[in-house]
Scaffold this active site. Structure first.
Site, short mmCIF file in Angstrom:
data_model
loop_
_atom_site.label_atom_id
_atom_site.label_comp_id
_atom_site.label_asym_id
_atom_site.label_seq_id
_atom_site.Cartn_x
_atom_site.Cartn_y
_atom_site.Cartn_z
N ASP A 1 3.90 0.24 12.11
CA ASP A 1 2.69 -0.36 11.53
C ASP A 1 2.49 -1.82 11.95
OD1 ASP A 1 2.11 2.00 10.32
OD2 ASP A 1 2.68 1.41 8.29
N CYS B 1 -5.19 13.23 13.09
CA CYS B 1 -5.78 11.93 12.75
C CYS B 1 -5.70 11.06 13.99
CB CYS B 1 -5.06 11.29 11.56
SG CYS B 1 -3.49 10.58 11.96
N ARG C 1 0.42 14.61 13.50
CA ARG C 1 0.97 14.32 12.15
C ARG C 1 1.18 15.59 11.32
NH1 ARG C 1 -1.29 8.67 9.70
NH2 ARG C 1 0.56 8.69 8.44
N ARG D 1 -9.14 -0.25 4.25
CA ARG D 1 -8.23 0.74 3.66
C ARG D 1 -6.93 0.09 3.21
NH1 ARG D 1 -6.32 4.77 7.53
NH2 ARG D 1 -4.88 4.92 5.80
N LYS E 1 0.84 -1.21 0.00
CA LYS E 1 0.00 0.00 0.00
C LYS E 1 0.87 1.26 0.00
CE LYS E 1 -1.82 1.67 4.05
NZ LYS E 1 -1.53 3.10 4.19
C1 UD1 Z 1 4.11 6.64 6.48
C2 UD1 Z 1 3.20 5.45 6.27
C3 UD1 Z 1 2.67 4.94 7.59
C4 UD1 Z 1 3.81 4.64 8.55
C5 UD1 Z 1 4.73 5.84 8.67
C6 UD1 Z 1 5.97 5.56 9.51
C7 UD1 Z 1 2.21 5.86 4.11
C8 UD1 Z 1 0.99 6.16 3.34
N1 UD1 Z 1 2.10 5.87 5.45
O1 UD1 Z 1 3.32 7.68 7.06
O2 UD1 Z 1 1.92 3.74 7.33
O3 UD1 Z 1 3.28 4.34 9.82
O4 UD1 Z 1 5.18 6.26 7.36
O5 UD1 Z 1 6.64 4.45 9.04
O6 UD1 Z 1 3.25 5.59 3.56
N2 UD1 Z 1 6.39 14.33 11.07
C9 UD1 Z 1 6.62 15.65 11.39
N3 UD1 Z 1 6.71 16.57 10.38
C10 UD1 Z 1 6.56 16.21 9.06
C11 UD1 Z 1 6.33 14.86 8.75
C12 UD1 Z 1 6.26 13.92 9.76
O7 UD1 Z 1 6.74 15.99 12.57
O8 UD1 Z 1 6.64 17.11 8.19
C13 UD1 Z 1 6.25 13.32 12.14
C14 UD1 Z 1 4.83 12.74 12.19
O9 UD1 Z 1 3.96 13.56 12.95
C15 UD1 Z 1 5.05 11.38 12.81
C16 UD1 Z 1 6.47 11.00 12.33
O10 UD1 Z 1 7.06 12.20 11.86
O11 UD1 Z 1 5.05 11.47 14.21
C17 UD1 Z 1 6.49 9.96 11.24
O12 UD1 Z 1 5.78 10.44 10.12
P1 UD1 Z 1 6.14 10.00 8.63
O13 UD1 Z 1 7.39 9.18 8.61
O14 UD1 Z 1 6.08 11.23 7.78
O15 UD1 Z 1 4.91 9.05 8.28
P2 UD1 Z 1 3.91 9.18 7.07
O16 UD1 Z 1 4.64 9.43 5.81
O17 UD1 Z 1 2.79 10.08 7.44
#
Ligand code: UD1
Length: 430
Positions: A311, A122, A127, A403, A28
């Site tokens: 995950d 969320c 996030r 999902r 996914k």
């Molecule tokens: C992706 C995955 C999700 C997985 C996660 C971590 C997809 C669709 N989703 O989510 O299944 O659990 O990686 O492996 O691929 N953060 C910030 N600022 C930012 C971006 C992130 O503070 O600009 C923080 C987030 O709040 C969170 C952490 O970083 O606490 C991890 O987020 P991130 O690695 O970006 O996860 P996603 O890409 O949202």
């Protein structure tokens, strides 16, 4: 709601030992980004091994909203972006699926403009998207927000040297897609190293991008003038694989998952072994044999890849709940990922949460009950709990599970589980 249109529920009757082989779908978390990346070129990209799950359908809606023509049959998706004109991702789609924000990088790179509804909070916490936006701003994008949208505009993005505050998966992907056509050489440090990032880089390279370092902490991108459509096969879903391995282990079963390289789950597999599960690694499959009498406590902390995947944290919590001894599970990636613990406790688990730590007093005998899925992976964990619980477990809000898991009930039934989807307005199925 009319009495004959009841929300679907999953009904799991526990106690069956799972046995057999199952093949994982495409990942996914890779497919969604490859779909977004197809926006970088005009013409038709073809993706194989695309999972037939709700998030993929939502991303398809996002692309169609932008003007793309999308076909999807038997795991093969074609995305024709020739007629894309819009640069807006509306609130309803972004709210339904946060990964919609991944269109930002490609839209700015190709059209110089993206307007995307702010995702908001969320179930997993705040996030933020600050790293995505800081990167786009450093590449020369003008970032504005109004009326609940964030808008990024740029005549032409330019290269940047950036050290990410955190190896965010989403930010790494957005900046990669933004960087492929930026002028000059971009260096991104402290980037995410997940296998899905490597898959995205391979896809971008086959579209004409010049990228080195995928899978390491530093990625270099030499900007190119133009990208072209391509054809690509999505990697297997390591989270689905881990989910089935746990489901088999908790039932004392013998399950082999096909279509996945064991190396993308190294730490997870070593934790399974530490619990007492027998794990056999083959080139493209993993077999796990559980023996609940011998399973014992182990401490786990989630971290970005190659750490233990967040995950698989909820599913691991179920295994630890029925394994003897006290385990400590620490969640380091998301601030609020223990929302499902109360549901697990309703099934008889003994868990105390303190901040980002969960202390699990294991070796409990679970008993079936009505529970609510609080998010995608929590839903999968509750299915695993239902498989080992005595009696019948009814899962509500199963749209979360849909999902991200393709034909979950069919696959589980093929392994011998007693699982059915109930849509009839029968009260007290269990
Ligand atoms: C992706 C995955 C999700 C997985 C996660 C971590 C997809 C669709 N989703 O989510 O299944 O659990 O990686 O492996 O691929 N953060 C910030 N600022 C930012 C971006 C992130 O503070 O600009 C923080 C987030 O709040 C969170 C952490 O970083 O606490 C991890 O987020 P991130 O690695 O970006 O996860 P996603 O890409 O949202």
């Amino acid at each position: 709601m009319a009495p004959d249109t009841v929300e679907p529920r999953l009904v799991v009757r526990g106690g069956q030992r799972l046995e057999g082989q199952v093949t994982v779908a495409g990942a996914k978390n890779s497919a969604l980004k490859l779909m977004a990346a197809s926006l970088l070129a005009s013409g038709t990209c073809t993706l194989h091994n695309v999972p037939d799950i709700q998030d993929v359908h939502t991303m398809r809606e996002v692309l169609e909203y932008l003007g793309a023509v999308v076909g999807f049959e038997q795991g093969t998706m074609t995305i024709d972006t020739t007629a894309v004109q819009s640069h807006v991702a509306p609130y309803d789609l972004v709210q339904r699926m946060r990964a919609s924000i991944q269109i930002m990088g490609p839209l700015v790179a190709r059209f110089g403009r993206a307007r995307v509804a702010m995702p908001g909070g969320c179930n997993l916490g705040q996030r933020k998207i600050d790293i995505h936006l800081r990167g786009l701003a450093e590449m020369g994008g003008q970032v504005r927000s109004d009326h609940g949208f964030v808008e990024v505009t740029a005549e032409k993005l330019h290269a940047v040297d950036m050290f990410l505050d955190y190896p965010s998966v989403g930010a790494t992907e957005n900046l990669l897609m933004a960087g492929v056509m930026a002028e000059g050489t971009t260096t991104l440090e402290n980037v995410a190293r997940e296998p899905e990032i490597i898959d995205l880089c391979k896809f971008l390279v086959s579209m004409g991008a010049d990228i080195t370092g995928a899978g390491s902490s530093t990625i270099r991108i030499n900007g190119v003038d133009k990208m072209h459509p391509t054809e690509h096969t999505v990697i297997g879903d390591r989270i689905e694989a881990g989910t089935f391995l746990i489901m088999g282990a908790v039932t004392g079963g013998d399950v082999e998952v096909n279509g996945i390289s064991p190396h993308v789950l190294d730490l997870f597999l070593s934790k399974l072994r530490a619990v007492g599960v027998q794990v056999q690694e083959n080139t493209r499959s993993i077999r796990a044999v559980g023996d609940p009498e011998r399973h014992s406590a182990v401490d786990v902390a989630t971290l970005p890849f190659p750490g233990f995947p967040t995950d698989l944290q909820a599913q691991m919590m179920v295994l630890l709940s029925v394994s003897k001894g006290v385990s400590v599970l620490t969640e380091n990636v998301f601030e609020n990922r223990f929302g499902f613990v109360d549901e697990l406790v309703r099934l008889g688990a003994d868990i105390r949460v303190d901040g980002n730590h969960a202390v699990i007093n294991g070796g409990r005998a679970l008993t079936g009950a009505i529970v609510r899925c609080t998010d995608l992976r929590a839903g999968a964990a509750l299915v695993a709990a239902g498989l080992v619980a005595e009696g019948c477990t009814e899962l509500r809000d199963v749209y979360h599970v849909d999902r991200g898991y393709e034909r979950l009930e069919d696959k589980l039934r093929s392994l011998g589980a007693d699982v059915e989807r109930v849509t009839a307005p029968v009260s007290g199925v269990c």
